[in-house]
Design an enzyme around this catalytic site. Structure first.
Site, mmCIF file in Angstrom:
data_model
loop_
_atom_site.group_PDB
_atom_site.id
_atom_site.type_symbol
_atom_site.label_atom_id
_atom_site.label_comp_id
_atom_site.label_asym_id
_atom_site.label_seq_id
_atom_site.Cartn_x
_atom_site.Cartn_y
_atom_site.Cartn_z
ATOM 1 N N ARG A 1000 43.814 32.279 51.265
ATOM 2 C CA ARG A 1000 45.171 32.683 50.930
ATOM 3 C C ARG A 1000 45.783 33.430 52.114
ATOM 4 O O ARG A 1000 45.174 34.339 52.666
ATOM 5 C CB ARG A 1000 45.140 33.584 49.696
ATOM 6 C CG ARG A 1000 46.510 33.888 49.144
ATOM 7 C CD ARG A 1000 46.417 34.750 47.896
ATOM 8 N NE ARG A 1000 45.836 34.052 46.765
ATOM 9 C CZ ARG A 1000 45.207 34.655 45.762
ATOM 10 N NH1 ARG A 1000 45.070 35.965 45.763
ATOM 11 N NH2 ARG A 1000 44.709 33.963 44.763
ATOM 12 N N ARG A 1069 47.738 43.670 47.364
ATOM 13 C CA ARG A 1069 47.856 42.290 47.841
ATOM 14 C C ARG A 1069 49.240 42.036 48.432
ATOM 15 O O ARG A 1069 50.039 42.942 48.572
ATOM 16 C CB ARG A 1069 47.596 41.365 46.665
ATOM 17 C CG ARG A 1069 46.263 41.686 45.972
ATOM 18 C CD ARG A 1069 45.479 40.471 45.782
ATOM 19 N NE ARG A 1069 44.183 40.705 45.205
ATOM 20 C CZ ARG A 1069 43.661 39.902 44.301
ATOM 21 N NH1 ARG A 1069 44.348 38.887 43.829
ATOM 22 N NH2 ARG A 1069 42.434 40.123 43.864
ATOM 23 N N LYS A 1134 42.231 44.640 41.739
ATOM 24 C CA LYS A 1134 43.383 44.228 42.549
ATOM 25 C C LYS A 1134 44.626 45.051 42.186
ATOM 26 O O LYS A 1134 44.698 45.606 41.084
ATOM 27 C CB LYS A 1134 43.663 42.750 42.338
ATOM 28 C CG LYS A 1134 43.985 42.356 40.911
ATOM 29 C CD LYS A 1134 44.084 40.835 40.819
ATOM 30 C CE LYS A 1134 44.065 40.365 39.373
ATOM 31 N NZ LYS A 1134 43.929 38.919 39.264
ATOM 32 N N LYS A 1136 48.961 44.892 42.524
ATOM 33 C CA LYS A 1136 50.047 43.977 42.902
ATOM 34 C C LYS A 1136 51.399 44.684 42.880
ATOM 35 O O LYS A 1136 51.727 45.360 41.908
ATOM 36 C CB LYS A 1136 50.094 42.794 41.945
ATOM 37 C CG LYS A 1136 48.831 41.922 42.000
ATOM 38 C CD LYS A 1136 48.943 40.781 41.014
ATOM 39 C CE LYS A 1136 47.740 39.862 41.102
ATOM 40 N NZ LYS A 1136 47.813 38.789 40.090
ATOM 41 N N CYS A 1355 49.535 27.526 37.046
ATOM 42 C CA CYS A 1355 48.565 28.013 38.035
ATOM 43 C C CYS A 1355 47.736 26.838 38.535
ATOM 44 O O CYS A 1355 47.878 25.720 38.070
ATOM 45 C CB CYS A 1355 47.674 29.058 37.413
ATOM 46 S SG CYS A 1355 46.491 28.325 36.268
ATOM 47 N N CYS A 1361 39.566 26.297 40.650
ATOM 48 C CA CYS A 1361 39.423 27.653 40.131
ATOM 49 C C CYS A 1361 38.209 27.729 39.207
ATOM 50 O O CYS A 1361 38.120 26.999 38.223
ATOM 51 C CB CYS A 1361 40.679 28.067 39.380
ATOM 52 S SG CYS A 1361 40.441 29.671 38.624
ATOM 53 N N CYS A 1400 43.430 29.476 32.145
ATOM 54 C CA CYS A 1400 42.581 30.456 31.472
ATOM 55 C C CYS A 1400 43.448 31.670 31.178
ATOM 56 O O CYS A 1400 44.584 31.752 31.654
ATOM 57 C CB CYS A 1400 41.379 30.833 32.363
ATOM 58 S SG CYS A 1400 41.744 32.105 33.571
ATOM 59 N N CYS A 1404 47.522 33.851 36.013
ATOM 60 C CA CYS A 1404 48.075 33.813 37.372
ATOM 61 C C CYS A 1404 49.525 33.327 37.424
ATOM 62 O O CYS A 1404 50.258 33.712 38.319
ATOM 63 C CB CYS A 1404 47.214 32.936 38.274
ATOM 64 S SG CYS A 1404 45.583 33.634 38.490
HETATM 65 S S1 SF4 Z 1 45.114 31.639 35.492
HETATM 66 FE FE1 SF4 Z 1 42.948 31.319 35.312
HETATM 67 S S2 SF4 Z 1 42.678 29.161 35.656
HETATM 68 FE FE2 SF4 Z 1 44.687 29.664 36.408
HETATM 69 S S3 SF4 Z 1 44.331 30.053 38.578
HETATM 70 FE FE3 SF4 Z 1 44.290 32.010 37.513
HETATM 71 S S4 SF4 Z 1 42.158 32.355 37.122
HETATM 72 FE FE4 SF4 Z 1 42.365 30.188 37.590
#
Ligand code: SF4
Ligand SMILES: Cc1cc2nc3c(=O)[nH]c(=O)nc-3n(C[C@H](O)[C@H](O)[C@H](O)COP(=O)(O)O)c2cc1C
Length: 1492
Positions: A1000, A1069, A1134, A1136, A1355, A1361, A1400, A1404
């Site tokens: 990143r 970050r 983290k 932000k 995401c 991931c 998940c 993100c």
């Molecule tokens: S929300 Fe979960 S699945 Fe999506 S990028 Fe972030 S950690 Fe990975």
């Protein structure tokens, strides 16, 4: 001697031709039939000349030459197995319009080994017995293979018809100057036992008159002499091919009408009636079978026996030319279902020839015919039989008629396969070749000439254009350009001709460079301009050149073929292309999915690539568009440039299922490429001539036979020398690795064991885990530590890394197994469970065991799904008891729903376990270290060094050396990941996971210069997977960076003056900010603040520069680092920060730990910021102690005070954040645990100035502004829509190339938006048009999406991931598309509804502030959340759990309709669902999980 099928044909031939050729082979002697003739009637009153040729001596070449020179009516008697080798000559014969009739008896062939037989010319001579008898069947494949040669094809189903049609064929051949093929099934021809009426003496003169003969001869004289020998050999070298002078072929209508007319004459003479396309059955039939007449007799019989009232049959006598119009006219319009009945010896071809003809008829007919059908297309089924057609039984037909065809493919009997195809548009279903054709179009544009696809969307869509057809005409075109070159050459050398010097020069230059597309164009254009100028004065050859000026441009000639060719290379167009030496490119598509690849070694595809490489002077590339777009691009360009035959093997897996999703295609491609099944490579013999290595491997692994080829050719060692990094993977072929697997695993287990044993006593314990995430594995590790503390020797591994037999050798085995999917074992325990559950006996009576399971009693919320709760652990425990093993203690069940999740049950179970193993409670020894394990790791790391540098040097593995290193690298902006699409397959092959790294790039405020953009673009190609991800936090992300490329990747990023430090890890970050500082002065000031704050909060360790940039700060001495802000343990988690500029909340200020909302003075200048704290998205499914939270506004600070405020907020979190539980470590929990007032007081105590009252502000939305906008300073900015932030090239939307082209000319900046889109910022008015034209050219101007699509965000999730439970980036667009039809229908097209998806619950893509959110629960299942605030100010709430796609659509469709109908003025969707009571509003993070 007994009569054979040839006797009657010979009789007809004798009666109607002037020359007869018989082709004898060891098993077939048609010449004997001629010898037996008694009746001497002949058309010309003289006996025809009879020549006997041998099958293995290229007989058709002689026939073609003879027919061309003597122009006689010629008959040939042959068996069908001689046809394939004749293809080039058949093309030739057709193009010279000889009246040749080839009478063929279909030959029996061994379906498994047709090539060999053909080459040897020794087909088995066993009597036709139908299919299923040792695989020997009469094959119509040969007949089908020559259907595009330009010969008309007649077929018949009995001996009388064969005889009658033989005469008609000869008459039609004469009257249309078209060669004919008259085919009859060997069984029907000879052995019918029925008496044949041989009335040719009467019939032949009625069919062919002297006048017809004279007219034919006249037409023939228009065909000039041809140079035969060279035509198929080296046409590009200038030998003339006069076939282009041949008159154009008779039209389909002409031939069809002629045959129909002659059949009428025949009927008049004999009473025997036939039609070219013959329908039998009721006029109102609902089902119609379609079959070539040949092979239709049993079907005919069975249909009659079946007495079906509404079933008819179309028998095709005249198969070529195929008349779509007459076919449709023959078919009753009442038909609802057409069953195309056809022989298909190979199961690999997706569609059979007649099926394609029939399907295409519904798509390509005239307006009149279409009108008759009123646009309706019946359901078209493909019914295949593998035998002769003679053994189809009445029962088969009955089954075909009554079957419901539930599955795409089903077998009625082993010889009869029906394959239904969607009724709506059968051919358009497949877009298998579209991406490649689009690329060809993009790359070669006007120069492109696809000879057998004609730039149609689909090569399959054009059934009449087969590769064989294309080959003949391509050769002709190549030859024509060669002749033109010859003309130019002679002209410039002609000293008698007066040519102006500039023209002579242009022509000479052109001639020299005619094979180079660019130079040919340049000099050609010059010449054309000069010729144009001198237009009226042009004489002789110059005038001729001028009329042919289209020949100056060098075309890029392509033929497109299918993978079916790979079963029989020698007889497919491939062989012709290779041996022609012509400058022709062949693109061969392979559509067989990796997971469905043919394993049968008897019936294997030949490797066309290897075949061609062995040939030497052929360019060969193997490509896969879904693996590497740029590699395909390079391959196509090189193929075009290569002066000689090129073959590009293109992979595009097309699983045999309806609605194949792009994700499936992508995964199949990845598996194929990664395993080496479909290696990516280029073989360019032109490089060898220059002394360079001709073979370039573009992927990592190759299959064994390719490896052997390279070894033999010595290229492998060269590759390894040049690229030692790939040596390891390259030299380990799949096979050898699989063999090595067991040995390696055993050794690893032994080594691990030896390490752990070190000095320990007590009973040995084996700890086995099954874990998809890390919970179960983490507990297993804790058990190992616990065992050590208790002086027990213990070792642990994943369940799949041991065999079940190993259990018999163990005394104590402890299992910790979690639950995956729907009550399934985790991936690393499945093989073990498969073996164990199948075992009926296992010597484990001496083995003691214990099982702890991890699950979630609410993961699948419906009552009936309770069975899935902790199912693996329960099943495992029961099975072990059943096999006689002895339980140490009862099964323990960890439940995510418990107060402390699985820890609750663990706390009870673990002490019981130690007791059962005879261990006393520990005295004076801390069970768990009190210090945070992560803090300890940070301290031990020496300011983030760990053993990262050492790990990078280890080329025996693709991963880092230590687990700690994988955590430490995050601080450097790097995540170790593995490709989850490949996990299972690699595991099967005994390989380590496909590790790669995500990198990143920190881009404060999301601003990059064009030079930096170009750098990112190139870095992604050179060191990553060729794509660039713009993230939800305004950063660039590279995916798929291999360990060996990691350092180079980071160095290149730093060279571009960007870096990756602190892009991830427990630090502050990337700081986000409204992306457009040029919009106003205010935006600029805000942006400057974001950049300054980012710099202020950067970690100061020199480890980054030392590890990645090789910069040792203090030479010769140990580096002593210091982190003034963070200290050696950095932050608990983290952190932000974002900066928002109202009224736009695009940065989602409430979703971050710390936010600044810009507040202006009355004059619009920046006064300072309102400060927000405690926002955050992440949570864990089922763990109510985790929840998302929107931030609180705590007050106002001035611009000068803002940096210090930011620092101090971070330091409060540094000092008070929870360091023991990472799931509870974000600032939001610190604030909720202690209260917001406490936080304010603590913060104030650290600041030398008072925090003021928050000032008023107003947000309107959190979306991007697309399209062109103009700033205060009159500069222009264009915001492009980049789907989910993924910058890539696809054949339809080459965005990455487009942005590269823009970067090359752009003088402003590239700005990444917080919603993953991109602004081309700061464009001068004078440059706007140019940028706009590039945007259009590369499809970046497309903004006509629905409001829902424009406001959607996903995401990354799969495949990289490691936390993803479901697809996200790859899936959201198609889900939104499903909702769009309703959205458009109810008039909400332009209404913005924020829709977000994550794979998940980590959040993100900030799903919990969206109006509609989908959060992955398991593969294909999502929790749906509703009611978020339109500008991100309010959390949403769980609406329903674990919904599948149809359920999502079913739930949301009525809701969207209702919203359209009932919303208040200006009411947003998120507010609406709360007002009407669909969902309760979430007022604070703590109440996020309260549903009632
Ligand atoms: S929300 Fe979960 S699945 Fe999506 S990028 Fe972030 S950690 Fe990975
Ligand atoms: C995709 C997925 C599916 C799950 N399915 C179930 C299930 O069917 N039954 C169950 O009891 N728990 C289920 N769980 C809960 C997990 O078993 C539980 O969270 C466990 O702690 C995960 O452990 P691991 O990290 O070792 O894999 C599921 C979890 C995930 C992520």
């Amino acid at each position: 001697m007994a009569s054979t099928g040839f006797d009657n044909l010979a009789q007809a031939a004798f009666a109607s031709s002037e020359a007869i050729f018989t082709i004898n082979s060891p098993s077939s002697h048609p010449s004997r039939a001629i010898d037996r003739l008694s009746d001497k009637y002949t058309i010309s009153n003289t006996s025809p000349a009879v020549t006997t040729l041998q099958a293995n001596a290229d007989p058709f070449q002689k026939i073609q030459e003879s027919a061309a020179t003597n122009k006689e009516l010629t008959s040939v008697l042959a068996t069908s197995d001689s046809l394939l080798a004749a293809i080039p000559h058949l093309f030739k014969t057709a193009s010279q319009r000889s009246a040749v009739v080839v009478h063929v008896e279909t030959k029996e062939r061994d379906s498994d080994n047709s090539t060999t037989q053909h080459i040897n010319g020794s087909a088995a001579s066993t009597k036709s017995t139908g299919a299923g008898h040792n695989g020997v069947v009469p094959s119509y494949a040969d007949l089908m293979a020559v259907r595009q040669t330009g010969f008309a094809v007649l077929t018949s189903d009995n001996a009388q018809a064969a005889f009658d049609l033989a005469l008609v064929a000869q008459a039609a051949a004469v009257q249309t100057s078209t060669p004919f093929l008259n085919a009859v099934n060997s069984a029907a021809a000879g052995a019918s036992g029925k008496k044949i009426v041989l009335d040719h003496q009467r019939v032949a003169p009625a069919l062919i008159s002297e006048l017809d003969l004279a007219a034919h001869r006249e037409r023939q004289s228009a065909v000039s002499e041809i140079s035969l020998s060279s035509l198929y050999l080296k046409p590009q070298e200038g030998e003339a091919a006069a076939d282009s002078a041949a008159p154009t072929a008779a039209s389909t209508e002409e031939v069809y009408n002629k045959v129909e007319e002659l059949l009428a004459v025949l009927q008049k003479q004999t009473g025997r009636s036939y039609r070219p396309i013959e329908y039998q059955g009721p006029a109102n039939a609902k089902t119609v079978f379609v079959s070539l007449a040949i092979g239709s007799s049993s079907l005919d019989h069975a249909l009659k026996a079946h007495h079906a009232k509404d079933v008819g049959l179309i028998k095709i006598h005249l198969y070529r030319p195929w008349s779509e119009r007459h076919f449709l006219q023959a078919l009753p319009t009442s038909v609802e279902r057409v069953i195309v009945f056809e022989q298909s010896p190979a199961a690999h071809t997706a569609w059979t020839p007649l099926f394609l003809d029939v399907s295409a008829s519904f798509h390509a007919t005239s307006a009149d015919d279409k009108a008759a059908w009123a646009g309706k297309v019946p359901k078209i089924l493909s019914a295949r039989f593998r035998g002769s057609g003679a053994d189809v039984t009445d029962a088969d037909v009955k089954a075909a008629l009554t079957s419901e065809h539930a599955k795409p493919t089903f077998i009625i009997n082993p010889h009869f396969v029906a394959q239904p195809v969607s009724s709506a548009s059968p051919l358009q279903e497949s877009d298998v070749d579209t991406p490649y054709i689009q690329m060809l179009n993009q790359v070669f544009q006007d120069r492109l000439n696809i000879e057998n696809g004609l730039k149609t969307d689909s090569v399959w869509g054009s059934a009449n254009q087969s590769p064989e057809f294309g080959y003949g005409s391509l050769v002709t075109k190549v030859a024509a350009r060669a002749r033109f070159a010859e003309l130019v050459s002679k002209t410039v050398q002609d000293s008698n001709l007066k040519i102006a010097e500039p023209l002579r020069k242009a022509l000479t230059q052109w001639h020299l460079n005619r094979s180079d597309s660019k130079l040919a164009k340049r000099h050609g254009d010059e010449a054309i301009a000069l010729l144009q100028e001198a237009k009226d004065g042009l004489v002789g050859s110059l005038a001729e050149i001028s009329t042919q000026s289209s020949q100056f441009a060098k075309p890029s000639h392509w033929l497109i073929g299918a993978d079916a060719w790979a079963f029989d290379i020698a007889n497919s167009g491939v062989h012709h292309v290779i041996s022609s030496n012509a400058d022709i490119n062949l693109l061969i598509l392979d559509t067989e999915p990796y997971t469905a690849r043919t394993q049968n070694p008897e019936n294997r595809k030949k490797d066309i690539g290897l075949y061609a490489m062995n040939y030497g002077s052929v360019f060969v590339a193997s490509v896969a568009v879904y693996s590497s777009y740029s590699q395909v691009l390079h391959a196509l360009i090189e193929a075009d440039q290569y002066q000689g035959p090129s073959i590009v093997l293109a992979y595009l897996p097309h699983p045999d299922e309806e609605n194949v999703s792009p994700i499936t295609v992508l995964k199949e491609t990845k598996l194929a490429v990664d395993t080496g099944y479909w290696p990516l490579y280029r073989w360019n013999p032109a490089l060898e001539e220059k002394g360079e290595e001709p073979f370039r491997l573009d992927s990592e692994r190759i299959k064994l036979d390719l490896q052997q080829f390279l070894e033999r050719e010595n290229h492998l060692s060269l590759i390894i020398q040049q690229n030692p990094d790939v040596a390891r993977t390259l030299t380990h072929s799949i096979e050898s690795e699989a063999k090595a697997r067991d040995v390696a695993l055993k050794k690893k287990a032994k080594d691990d064991f030896a390490k752990l044993m070190g000095g320990l006593g007590g009973p040995p314990v084996l700890i086995l885990f099954g874990s998809d995430g890390s919970n179960a594995e983490g507990l297993a590790k804790r058990l190992v530590k616990g065992a050590k503390l208790r002086n027990l020797s213990a070792r642990y591994s994943a369940m799949d890394d041991v065999s079940i037999e190993d259990l018999t050798l163990e005394k104590h085995v402890i299992f910790v197994v979690s639950t995956a999917g729907q009550g399934e074992f985790p991936v690393n325990a499945r093989e073990f469970w498969k073996a164990l559950s199948a075992a009926t006996e296992l010597g484990v009576s001496e083995t003691k065991f214990a099982v702890f399971g991890l699950g979630d009693s609410h993961y699948w919320p419906r009552e009936e799904d309770a069975i899935f709760y902790n199912r693996p652990s329960k099943e495992l425990n029961a099975k072990l008891i059943e096999l006689g093993a002895q339980p140490l203690i009862d099964l323990g069940l960890g439940n995510d729903q418990d107060a402390d999740a699985f820890e609750t049950a663990w706390a009870v179970w673990e002490p019981l376990l130690w007791t059962s193993l005879g261990c006393k409670p520990l005295e004076g020894v801390a069970e768990e270290p009190k210090k945070s394990a992560d803090d300890a790791m940070k301290i031990d790391s020496n300011y983030l060094r760990g053993t990262i540098a050492e790990g990078l040097l280890d080329d025996t593995t693709g991963q880092l050396r230590a687990e700690a290193d994988t955590k430490l690298t995050k601080f450097h902006g790097i995540y170790q990941q593995d490709d989850r699409d490949l996990r299972e397959e690699r595991k099967k092959q005994g390989l380590e996971k496909a590790f790669s790294f995500m990198v990143r790039v920190r881009v404060p405020g999301g601003v990059a210069t064009p030079a930096q953009w170009l750098a990112m673009d190139s870095i992604s190609d050179v060191t990553a997977n060729g794509t660039l991800k713009l993230t939800t936090r305004q950063a660039f992300q590279f995916h798929g960076v291999l360990k060996r490329n990691l350092k180079k990747n980071i160095q290149l990023i730093n060279k571009s003056l960007l870096d990756t430090i602190a892009a991830c890890g427990d630090v502050n970050r990337n700081i986000m900010c409204n992306p457009n500082p040029h919009q106003s002065d205010l935006h600029k000031q805000v942006n400057d603040f974001a950049t300054d704050l980012s710099a202020h909060l950067l970690p100061k360790t020199s480890a980054y520069r030392e590890i990645w940039l090789d910069q040792k700060l203090v030479k010769g001495e140990a580096v002593v680092d210091h982190e003034p802000l963070y200290g050696p343990t950095y932050l608990p988690r983290k952190f932000k920060i974002v900066v928002a500029v109202p009224p736009n909340n695009d940065v989602d200020v409430y979703a971050h730990d710390l936010g600044f909302i810009a507040i202006t003075n009355k004059d619009g200048s920046l006064a300072g910021f309102n400060v927000t704290v405690g926002g955050g998205m992440g949570m864990t499914h089922g763990n109510k102690k985790t929840y998302p939270r929107v931030a609180d506004v705590i007050g106002f600070v001035t611009t000068e005070q803002a940096i210090e405020t930011g620092e101090k907020v971070m330091l409060v979190q540094r000092d008070f954040g929870d360091r023991m539980n990472r799931k509870h470590a974000r600032l939001k929990y610190t604030i909720d645990d202690r209260g917001i007032e406490w936080f304010k007081t603590e913060l104030q105590s650290r600041l030398p100035f008072p925090i003021q009252e928050a000032r008023p502000f107003k947000f309107l939305d959190n979306a991007d502004r697309y399209g062109w906008t103009q700033g205060q300073d009159k500069m222009w900015h264009y915001c492009c829509y980049i789907e989910n932030g993924r910058v890539k090239d696809t054949p339809a939307e080459p965005h990455k190339t487009g942005l590269r082209e823009i970067a090359k000319i752009h003088n402003g900046e590239f700005r990444l938006t917080p919603n993953q889109h991109l602004i081309i910022a700061n464009v001068k008015a004078s440059e706007k048009a140019h940028i706009q034209s590039l945007l259009e050219q590369y499809k970046l101007d497309k903004l006509n999406y629905t409001g829902a699509m424009l406001n959607s965000m996903a995401c990354v999730a799969f495949p990289t991931c490691s936390l993803a439970m479901a697809e996200s980036e790859r899936y959201l667009p198609s889900l939104v598309q499903l909702l769009e039809s309703t959205i458009e229908e109810v008039g909400l097209r332009d209404d913005a509804i924020t829709i977000r998806m994550t794979g998940c619950p980590n959040g993100c893509a900030r799903p919990y502030v969206a109006e509609i959110a989908f959060v992955g629960k398991a593969f294909g299942a999502y929790n749906v959340y509703l009611g978020g605030g339109h500008h991100g100010q309010r959390l949403n709430k769980l609406y329903k759990e674990s919904l599948t796609e149809p359920e999502i659509v079913a739930e949301l469709t009525p809701m969207i309709r209702r919203y359209a109908a009932e919303r208040l003025d200006g009411e947003h969707f998120g507010d609406f669902v709360i007002r009407v009571g669909i969902i309760k509003a979430t007022l604070s993070g703590k109440t996020f999980h309260d549903l009632s």
